[in-house]
Design a protein around this motif. Structure first.
Motif, PDB file in Angstrom:
ATOM      1  N   GLU A   1       0.833  -1.207   0.000  1.00  0.00           N
ATOM      2  CA  GLU A   1       0.000   0.000   0.000  1.00  0.00           C
ATOM      3  C   GLU A   1       0.867   1.256   0.000  1.00  0.00           C
ATOM      4  N   LYS A   2       1.901   1.285   0.827  1.00  0.00           N
ATOM      5  CA  LYS A   2       2.783   2.455   0.893  1.00  0.00           C
ATOM      6  C   LYS A   2       3.506   2.685  -0.432  1.00  0.00           C
ATOM      7  N   VAL A   3       4.065   1.624  -0.990  1.00  0.00           N
ATOM      8  CA  VAL A   3       4.836   1.757  -2.230  1.00  0.00           C
ATOM      9  C   VAL A   3       3.942   2.215  -3.375  1.00  0.00           C
ATOM     10  N   ILE A   4       2.773   1.620  -3.500  1.00  0.00           N
ATOM     11  CA  ILE A   4       1.905   1.935  -4.634  1.00  0.00           C
ATOM     12  C   ILE A   4       1.288   3.323  -4.503  1.00  0.00           C
ATOM     13  N   THR A   5       0.817   3.689  -3.328  1.00  0.00           N
ATOM     14  CA  THR A   5       0.231   5.029  -3.177  1.00  0.00           C
ATOM     15  C   THR A   5       1.288   6.107  -3.377  1.00  0.00           C
ATOM     16  N   LYS A   6       2.510   5.870  -2.916  1.00  0.00           N
ATOM     17  CA  LYS A   6       3.590   6.844  -3.123  1.00  0.00           C
ATOM     18  C   LYS A   6       3.949   6.953  -4.604  1.00  0.00           C
ATOM     19  N   SER A   7       3.989   5.829  -5.305  1.00  0.00           N
ATOM     20  CA  SER A   7       4.391   5.826  -6.712  1.00  0.00           C
ATOM     21  C   SER A   7       3.334   6.426  -7.630  1.00  0.00           C
ATOM     22  N   PHE A   8       2.059   6.299  -7.277  1.00  0.00           N
ATOM     23  CA  PHE A   8       0.991   6.724  -8.179  1.00  0.00           C
ATOM     24  C   PHE A   8       0.269   7.978  -7.699  1.00  0.00           C
ATOM     25  N   GLU A   9       0.827   8.726  -6.752  1.00  0.00           N
ATOM     26  CA  GLU A   9       0.186   9.944  -6.254  1.00  0.00           C
ATOM     27  C   GLU A   9      -0.062  10.960  -7.373  1.00  0.00           C
ATOM     28  N   ASP A  10       0.979  11.294  -8.119  1.00  0.00           N
ATOM     29  CA  ASP A  10       0.889  12.350  -9.131  1.00  0.00           C
ATOM     30  C   ASP A  10       0.921  11.795 -10.550  1.00  0.00           C
ATOM     31  N   PHE A  11       0.589  10.545 -10.716  1.00  0.00           N
ATOM     32  CA  PHE A  11       0.694   9.903 -12.028  1.00  0.00           C
ATOM     33  C   PHE A  11      -0.522  10.224 -12.885  1.00  0.00           C
ATOM     34  N   GLN A  12      -0.274  10.681 -14.103  1.00  0.00           N
ATOM     35  CA  GLN A  12      -1.318  10.857 -15.106  1.00  0.00           C
ATOM     36  C   GLN A  12      -1.106   9.760 -16.143  1.00  0.00           C
ATOM     37  N   TYR A  13      -2.169   9.039 -16.497  1.00  0.00           N
ATOM     38  CA  TYR A  13      -2.018   7.857 -17.340  1.00  0.00           C
ATOM     39  C   TYR A  13      -1.510   8.205 -18.733  1.00  0.00           C
ATOM     40  N   GLU A  14      -0.449   7.523 -19.123  1.00  0.00           N
ATOM     41  CA  GLU A  14       0.109   7.550 -20.465  1.00  0.00           C
ATOM     42  C   GLU A  14       0.717   6.175 -20.678  1.00  0.00           C
ATOM     43  N   SER A  15       0.441   5.531 -21.796  1.00  0.00           N
ATOM     44  CA  SER A  15       0.780   4.112 -21.957  1.00  0.00           C
ATOM     45  C   SER A  15       2.274   3.829 -21.827  1.00  0.00           C
TER      46      SER A  15
ATOM     47  N   LYS B   1       6.998  -1.580 -14.349  1.00  0.00           N
ATOM     48  CA  LYS B   1       8.223  -2.350 -14.175  1.00  0.00           C
ATOM     49  C   LYS B   1       8.988  -1.897 -12.933  1.00  0.00           C
ATOM     50  N   SER B   2       9.122  -0.602 -12.754  1.00  0.00           N
ATOM     51  CA  SER B   2       9.883  -0.115 -11.599  1.00  0.00           C
ATOM     52  C   SER B   2       9.169  -0.414 -10.278  1.00  0.00           C
ATOM     53  N   VAL B   3       7.845  -0.300 -10.262  1.00  0.00           N
ATOM     54  CA  VAL B   3       7.090  -0.609  -9.038  1.00  0.00           C
ATOM     55  C   VAL B   3       7.190  -2.100  -8.731  1.00  0.00           C
ATOM     56  N   SER B   4       7.132  -2.932  -9.756  1.00  0.00           N
ATOM     57  CA  SER B   4       7.258  -4.372  -9.553  1.00  0.00           C
ATOM     58  C   SER B   4       8.618  -4.718  -8.946  1.00  0.00           C
TER      59      SER B   4
ATOM     60  N   LEU C   1       8.688  -3.585  -5.302  1.00  0.00           N
ATOM     61  CA  LEU C   1       7.936  -4.490  -4.426  1.00  0.00           C
ATOM     62  C   LEU C   1       8.751  -5.744  -4.100  1.00  0.00           C
ATOM     63  N   LYS C   2       9.416  -6.293  -5.107  1.00  0.00           N
ATOM     64  CA  LYS C   2      10.267  -7.473  -4.856  1.00  0.00           C
ATOM     65  C   LYS C   2      11.404  -7.133  -3.894  1.00  0.00           C
ATOM     66  N   TYR C   3      12.023  -5.982  -4.111  1.00  0.00           N
ATOM     67  CA  TYR C   3      13.134  -5.571  -3.237  1.00  0.00           C
ATOM     68  C   TYR C   3      12.659  -5.391  -1.802  1.00  0.00           C
ATOM     69  N   LYS C   4      11.543  -4.697  -1.614  1.00  0.00           N
ATOM     70  CA  LYS C   4      11.022  -4.463  -0.256  1.00  0.00           C
ATOM     71  C   LYS C   4      10.619  -5.786   0.405  1.00  0.00           C
ATOM     72  N   PHE C   5      10.061  -6.712  -0.372  1.00  0.00           N
ATOM     73  CA  PHE C   5       9.706  -8.025   0.182  1.00  0.00           C
ATOM     74  C   PHE C   5      10.957  -8.735   0.684  1.00  0.00           C
TER      75      PHE C   5
END
Length: 163
Positions: A70-84, A92-95, A98-102
């Motif tokens: 929850e922390k990683v995703i909300t921080k990463s997508f706070e100011d994100f505007q969708y562009e493909s 890729k970077s969030v994935s 998440l692996k690193y934090k796990f």
């Protein structure tokens, strides 16, 4: 250096003839490998040897992993505007994060698979399915969904016990 098996045999045969002519006491195979095959990559050693332990000493705590996601995703997508294109790189970077934090939690003997899906909300449906052969007592997954009016993010972290 031989590129195929027949070249290897031919090189070894030529080397064997040279050894007989020079009458050197050094073992044939040993000196041949010193000379020609020293660039061969070695396979990495296993981190864990099989202990046939059926339970982890430090099992996965789903609540802490869920909070971390929850922390990683909300921080990463706070100011994100969708562009493909940006969504592909961010997924890729969030994935990877998440692996690193796990792995920083140091749960005992678990492999992790992280899948992050970002999709634009454009009046379409989406179905996703994943199938594994696993032990339901030791293996599992944690799922987190993040939604805005423009896009959605589904992050799934699978953890598999490695004995």
């Amino acid at each position: 250096m031989a590129t195929n098996w027949s070249g290897f045999v031919r090189n070894f045969h030529d080397f064997f003839k040279q050894q007989q002519q020079q009458d050197q006491p050094e073992p044939l195979i040993k000196s041949y490998f010193k000379r020609g095959l020293n660039n061969v990559k070695q396979t990495p050693t296993m981190k864990y040897l099989p202990t046939y332990r059926l339970e982890s000493k430090k099992p996965v705590n789903k609540e802490t992993v869920e909070k971390m996601m929850e922390k990683v995703i909300t921080k990463s997508f706070e100011d994100f505007q969708y562009e493909s294109k940006a969504a592909q790189k961010l997924a890729k970077s969030v994935s990877e994060e998440l692996k690193y934090k796990f792995k920083t939690f140091e749960f005992d003997r678990f492999r992790v698979i992280s899948i992050v899906t970002i999709g634009e909300k454009f009046y379409q449906g989406m179905e996703s399915m994943c199938s594994f052969l696993w032990d339901p007592n030791a293996d599992g997954f944690v799922n987190f969904t993040y939604e805005t009016p423009q896009y959605f993010v589904i992050a799934t972290l699978y953890y598999i016990y490695y004995d």
